[in-house]
Design a protein around this motif. Structure first.
Motif, PDB file in Angstrom:
ATOM      1  N   THR A   8       0.929  -1.251   0.027  1.00 16.81           N
ATOM      2  CA  THR A   8      -0.007   0.019  -0.010  1.00 16.81           C
ATOM      3  C   THR A   8       0.827   1.444   0.087  1.00 16.81           C
ATOM      4  O   THR A   8       2.012   1.312   0.915  1.00 16.81           O
ATOM      5  CB  THR A   8      -0.877  -0.037   1.303  1.00 16.81           C
ATOM      6  OG1 THR A   8      -1.730  -1.119   1.137  1.00 16.81           O
ATOM      7  CG2 THR A   8      -1.985   1.109   1.137  1.00 16.81           C
ATOM      8  N   TYR A  17      -4.731   5.191  -7.791  1.00 11.40           N
ATOM      9  CA  TYR A  17      -4.100   4.025  -7.355  1.00 11.40           C
ATOM     10  C   TYR A  17      -3.279   3.813  -5.966  1.00 11.40           C
ATOM     11  O   TYR A  17      -2.499   4.867  -5.826  1.00 11.40           O
ATOM     12  CB  TYR A  17      -2.830   3.614  -8.133  1.00 11.40           C
ATOM     13  CG  TYR A  17      -3.342   3.227  -9.699  1.00 11.40           C
ATOM     14  CD1 TYR A  17      -4.325   2.284 -10.081  1.00 11.40           C
ATOM     15  CD2 TYR A  17      -2.982   4.055 -10.992  1.00 11.40           C
ATOM     16  CE1 TYR A  17      -4.793   2.263 -11.203  1.00 11.40           C
ATOM     17  CE2 TYR A  17      -3.563   3.835 -12.273  1.00 11.40           C
ATOM     18  CZ  TYR A  17      -4.468   2.806 -12.258  1.00 11.40           C
ATOM     19  OH  TYR A  17      -5.074   2.793 -13.413  1.00 11.40           O
ATOM     20  N   GLN A  18      -3.557   2.974  -5.045  1.00 12.93           N
ATOM     21  CA  GLN A  18      -2.855   3.327  -3.916  1.00 12.93           C
ATOM     22  C   GLN A  18      -2.534   2.110  -3.309  1.00 12.93           C
ATOM     23  O   GLN A  18      -1.516   1.839  -2.658  1.00 12.93           O
ATOM     24  CB  GLN A  18      -4.261   3.207  -2.751  1.00 12.93           C
ATOM     25  CG  GLN A  18      -3.808   3.500  -1.256  1.00 12.93           C
ATOM     26  CD  GLN A  18      -4.777   3.532  -0.483  1.00 12.93           C
ATOM     27  OE1 GLN A  18      -5.849   3.664  -0.573  1.00 12.93           O
ATOM     28  NE2 GLN A  18      -4.509   3.930   0.957  1.00 12.93           N
ATOM     29  N   TYR A  19      -2.656   0.655  -4.255  1.00 10.76           N
ATOM     30  CA  TYR A  19      -2.111  -0.689  -3.938  1.00 10.76           C
ATOM     31  C   TYR A  19      -1.137  -0.839  -5.252  1.00 10.76           C
ATOM     32  O   TYR A  19      -1.514  -0.464  -6.283  1.00 10.76           O
ATOM     33  CB  TYR A  19      -3.065  -1.639  -3.702  1.00 10.76           C
ATOM     34  CG  TYR A  19      -4.032  -1.270  -2.336  1.00 10.76           C
ATOM     35  CD1 TYR A  19      -3.575  -1.644  -1.287  1.00 10.76           C
ATOM     36  CD2 TYR A  19      -5.085  -0.897  -2.940  1.00 10.76           C
ATOM     37  CE1 TYR A  19      -4.348  -1.308  -0.224  1.00 10.76           C
ATOM     38  CE2 TYR A  19      -6.021  -0.636  -1.838  1.00 10.76           C
ATOM     39  CZ  TYR A  19      -5.599  -0.815  -0.553  1.00 10.76           C
ATOM     40  OH  TYR A  19      -6.403  -0.530   0.584  1.00 10.76           O
ATOM     41  N   MET A  36      -2.913  -0.594  -8.726  1.00 13.14           N
ATOM     42  CA  MET A  36      -4.328  -1.130  -8.192  1.00 13.14           C
ATOM     43  C   MET A  36      -5.039  -0.196  -7.441  1.00 13.14           C
ATOM     44  O   MET A  36      -4.597   0.407  -6.560  1.00 13.14           O
ATOM     45  CB  MET A  36      -4.277  -2.548  -7.704  1.00 13.14           C
ATOM     46  CG  MET A  36      -3.823  -3.710  -8.551  1.00 13.14           C
ATOM     47  SD  MET A  36      -3.804  -5.355  -7.767  1.00 13.14           S
ATOM     48  CE  MET A  36      -3.154  -4.948  -5.978  1.00 13.14           C
ATOM     49  N   ARG A  37      -6.466  -0.146  -7.796  1.00 13.37           N
ATOM     50  CA  ARG A  37      -7.407   0.972  -6.983  1.00 13.37           C
ATOM     51  C   ARG A  37      -7.503   0.118  -5.768  1.00 13.37           C
ATOM     52  O   ARG A  37      -7.942   0.814  -4.696  1.00 13.37           O
ATOM     53  CB  ARG A  37      -8.305   1.322  -7.833  1.00 13.37           C
ATOM     54  CG  ARG A  37      -7.978   2.335  -8.897  1.00 13.37           C
ATOM     55  CD  ARG A  37      -8.998   3.224  -9.403  1.00 13.37           C
ATOM     56  NE  ARG A  37      -8.597   4.175 -10.652  1.00 13.37           N
ATOM     57  CZ  ARG A  37      -8.387   3.744 -11.752  1.00 13.37           C
ATOM     58  NH1 ARG A  37      -8.451   2.572 -12.049  1.00 13.37           N
ATOM     59  NH2 ARG A  37      -7.814   4.736 -12.441  1.00 13.37           N
ATOM     60  N   ASN A  38      -7.866  -1.231  -5.698  1.00 19.11           N
ATOM     61  CA  ASN A  38      -8.507  -2.146  -4.657  1.00 19.11           C
ATOM     62  C   ASN A  38      -7.768  -3.145  -4.641  1.00 19.11           C
ATOM     63  O   ASN A  38      -7.152  -3.817  -5.195  1.00 19.11           O
ATOM     64  CB  ASN A  38     -10.036  -2.284  -5.086  1.00 19.11           C
ATOM     65  CG  ASN A  38     -10.760  -1.095  -5.216  1.00 19.11           C
ATOM     66  OD1 ASN A  38     -10.710  -0.350  -4.438  1.00 19.11           O
ATOM     67  ND2 ASN A  38     -11.651  -1.122  -6.281  1.00 19.11           N
ATOM     68  N   LYS A  39      -7.594  -3.537  -3.417  1.00 17.97           N
ATOM     69  CA  LYS A  39      -7.026  -4.681  -3.144  1.00 17.97           C
ATOM     70  C   LYS A  39      -7.341  -5.894  -3.589  1.00 17.97           C
ATOM     71  O   LYS A  39      -6.743  -7.061  -3.992  1.00 17.97           O
ATOM     72  CB  LYS A  39      -6.907  -5.063  -1.350  1.00 17.97           C
ATOM     73  CG  LYS A  39      -5.493  -4.798  -0.899  1.00 17.97           C
ATOM     74  CD  LYS A  39      -5.698  -5.270   0.423  1.00 17.97           C
ATOM     75  CE  LYS A  39      -4.502  -4.755   1.454  1.00 17.97           C
ATOM     76  NZ  LYS A  39      -4.406  -4.785   2.717  1.00 17.97           N
ATOM     77  N   PHE A  40      -8.754  -6.167  -3.740  1.00 17.20           N
ATOM     78  CA  PHE A  40      -9.331  -7.347  -4.151  1.00 17.20           C
ATOM     79  C   PHE A  40      -9.195  -7.466  -5.783  1.00 17.20           C
ATOM     80  O   PHE A  40      -9.706  -8.580  -6.281  1.00 17.20           O
ATOM     81  CB  PHE A  40     -10.797  -7.365  -3.924  1.00 17.20           C
ATOM     82  CG  PHE A  40     -11.600  -6.309  -4.497  1.00 17.20           C
ATOM     83  CD1 PHE A  40     -12.182  -6.308  -5.764  1.00 17.20           C
ATOM     84  CD2 PHE A  40     -11.863  -4.993  -3.573  1.00 17.20           C
ATOM     85  CE1 PHE A  40     -12.724  -5.285  -6.370  1.00 17.20           C
ATOM     86  CE2 PHE A  40     -12.537  -4.156  -4.258  1.00 17.20           C
ATOM     87  CZ  PHE A  40     -13.414  -4.042  -5.429  1.00 17.20           C
ATOM     88  N   ASP A  41      -8.615  -6.675  -6.554  1.00 13.47           N
ATOM     89  CA  ASP A  41      -8.113  -6.882  -8.034  1.00 13.47           C
ATOM     90  C   ASP A  41      -6.909  -7.715  -8.046  1.00 13.47           C
ATOM     91  O   ASP A  41      -6.674  -8.186  -9.119  1.00 13.47           O
ATOM     92  CB  ASP A  41      -7.761  -5.390  -8.441  1.00 13.47           C
ATOM     93  CG  ASP A  41      -9.002  -4.458  -8.797  1.00 13.47           C
ATOM     94  OD1 ASP A  41     -10.163  -5.177  -8.585  1.00 13.47           O
ATOM     95  OD2 ASP A  41      -8.726  -3.290  -8.453  1.00 13.47           O
ATOM     96  N   THR A  42      -6.453  -8.024  -6.763  1.00 17.90           N
ATOM     97  CA  THR A  42      -5.116  -9.123  -7.021  1.00 17.90           C
ATOM     98  C   THR A  42      -5.547 -10.185  -7.716  1.00 17.90           C
ATOM     99  O   THR A  42      -4.798 -10.713  -8.538  1.00 17.90           O
ATOM    100  CB  THR A  42      -4.764  -9.292  -5.651  1.00 17.90           C
ATOM    101  OG1 THR A  42      -4.415  -7.947  -4.774  1.00 17.90           O
ATOM    102  CG2 THR A  42      -3.203  -9.964  -5.556  1.00 17.90           C
TER     103      THR A  42
END
Length: 46
Positions: A8, A17-19, A36-42
């Motif tokens: 992060t 983008y934060q992640y 990535m904008r969200n963690k769940f995009d991993t």
């Protein structure tokens, strides 16, 4: 062998983008960086 690191950023980019996901190939030492904008995009990136 592949190493992954999800981190992060303390500062959000202008694009939101934060992640960041960093993927490193141990054999070739080639690396990829995915903002990535969200963690769940991993899971969709991997």
């Amino acid at each position: 062998l592949i190493h992954c690191d999800l981190w992060t950023s303390p500062i959000v980019s202008f694009s939101g983008y934060q992640y960041y996901l960093i993927v490193l190939d141990d054999f070739t030492h080639y690396s990829w960086s995915f903002p990535m904008r969200n963690k769940f995009d991993t899971s969709t990136i991997l």
